[in-house]
Design a protein around this motif. Structure first.
Motif: not given
Length: 110
Positions: A7-14
């Motif tokens: 699980s990672i935050d949306d910004d990190c994933h983007r």
């Protein structure tokens, strides 16, 4: 092969997807490569690359010396002038020909 969920935050994933695309790979491949290198050897060195008692810095210096020695043995120069004849360096017509397709594509976008 095992699958894991992270699980990672949306910004990190983007940003990870963008970086993976820049490298021509996937986020999964980046994570796999990182974890593989992490567990390859607990102190971060690959046993096959390291000399006994060698620090990571010393290993990198040794590897660079080996690369430069290989360049010298193969007659590879690090400056363009060592690899091309003078005429090829200053062949402006050839440079224009190579640059033309890039220039033409940018004018189509306008």
């Amino acid at each position: 092969m095992k699958n894991i969920t992270v699980s990672i935050d949306d910004d990190c994933h983007r940003l990870a997807r963008i970086r993976a695309a820049e490298l021509g790979t996937s986020v999964s491949a980046l994570v796999r490569a990182y974890l593989t290198s992490l567990v390859a050897n607990r102190d971060g060195k690959h046993e096959s690359d390291a000399e006994p008692g060698e620090t990571p810095y010393q290993r990198r210096c040794r590897q660079l010396r080996e690369v430069f020695a290989h360049f010298d043995a193969e007659g590879v120069g690090l400056r363009m002038s060592e690899n091309l004849p003078r005429e090829a360096l200053y062949d402006r017509a050839a440079m224009r020909t190579e640059a033309a397709p890039v220039h033409d594509r940018s004018s189509d976008d306008s």
